[in-house]
Motif scaffolding. Sequence first.
Motif, mmCIF file in Angstrom:
data_model
loop_
_atom_site.group_PDB
_atom_site.id
_atom_site.type_symbol
_atom_site.label_atom_id
_atom_site.label_comp_id
_atom_site.label_asym_id
_atom_site.label_seq_id
_atom_site.Cartn_x
_atom_site.Cartn_y
_atom_site.Cartn_z
ATOM 1 N N GLY A 12 -8.162 -2.789 0.643
ATOM 2 C CA GLY A 12 -7.352 -1.876 1.439
ATOM 3 C C GLY A 12 -8.189 -0.733 1.978
ATOM 4 O O GLY A 12 -9.273 -0.434 1.475
ATOM 5 N N TRP A 14 -7.575 3.312 3.996
ATOM 6 C CA TRP A 14 -6.623 4.323 4.431
ATOM 7 C C TRP A 14 -7.368 5.582 4.835
ATOM 8 O O TRP A 14 -8.457 5.858 4.363
ATOM 9 N N SER A 21 -1.516 8.870 9.561
ATOM 10 C CA SER A 21 -2.242 8.020 8.620
ATOM 11 C C SER A 21 -2.507 6.641 9.186
ATOM 12 O O SER A 21 -1.683 6.078 9.906
ATOM 13 N N VAL A 23 -3.417 2.900 7.656
ATOM 14 C CA VAL A 23 -3.403 2.129 6.414
ATOM 15 C C VAL A 23 -3.623 0.659 6.759
ATOM 16 O O VAL A 23 -2.932 0.125 7.633
ATOM 17 N N GLN A 25 -4.596 -3.393 5.012
ATOM 18 C CA GLN A 25 -4.698 -4.225 3.814
ATOM 19 C C GLN A 25 -5.053 -5.645 4.245
ATOM 20 O O GLN A 25 -4.458 -6.182 5.179
ATOM 21 N N ASP A 48 0.985 8.527 4.538
ATOM 22 C CA ASP A 48 0.354 7.411 3.839
ATOM 23 C C ASP A 48 1.428 6.521 3.211
ATOM 24 O O ASP A 48 1.345 5.297 3.298
ATOM 25 N N ALA A 49 2.425 7.125 2.591
ATOM 26 C CA ALA A 49 3.501 6.359 1.950
ATOM 27 C C ALA A 49 4.234 5.476 2.965
ATOM 28 O O ALA A 49 4.570 4.326 2.673
ATOM 29 N N ARG A 52 2.042 2.457 3.697
ATOM 30 C CA ARG A 52 2.054 1.515 2.575
ATOM 31 C C ARG A 52 3.367 0.738 2.516
ATOM 32 O O ARG A 52 3.371 -0.459 2.256
ATOM 33 N N GLU A 53 4.483 1.410 2.766
ATOM 34 C CA GLU A 53 5.782 0.724 2.785
ATOM 35 C C GLU A 53 5.856 -0.273 3.938
ATOM 36 O O GLU A 53 6.436 -1.351 3.798
ATOM 37 N N ILE A 55 3.300 -1.940 5.244
ATOM 38 C CA ILE A 55 2.498 -3.084 4.837
ATOM 39 C C ILE A 55 3.263 -3.939 3.824
ATOM 40 O O ILE A 55 3.291 -5.170 3.916
ATOM 41 N N HIS A 56 3.893 -3.295 2.862
ATOM 42 C CA HIS A 56 4.664 -4.016 1.847
ATOM 43 C C HIS A 56 5.783 -4.841 2.498
ATOM 44 O O HIS A 56 5.962 -6.027 2.187
#
Length: 65
Positions: A12, A14, A21, A23, A25, A48-49, A52-53, A55-56
């Motif tokens: 990953g 970031w 941000s 990010v 992966q 950032d959060a 990440r969400e 990408i998830h």
Amino acid sequence: MSQPDWQTFSKGGWLTTQGVSLVHQVARLESGASSLTIAILTDGNPSDAYGRETIHGIALRLLGG
């Protein structure tokens, strides 16, 4: 039919600058003779959060989770 057990390799990245941000992966999944590689790249996320969400959520849709 059961799902195979996957061995997972991931990397990953970031960076947060000036309030936005980036990010990323990348993952390789291997099970026996089968393999799958995915890369999810985001930029301009409000946090950032959030990146990440994102990408998830994309990974869940791609992998059928």
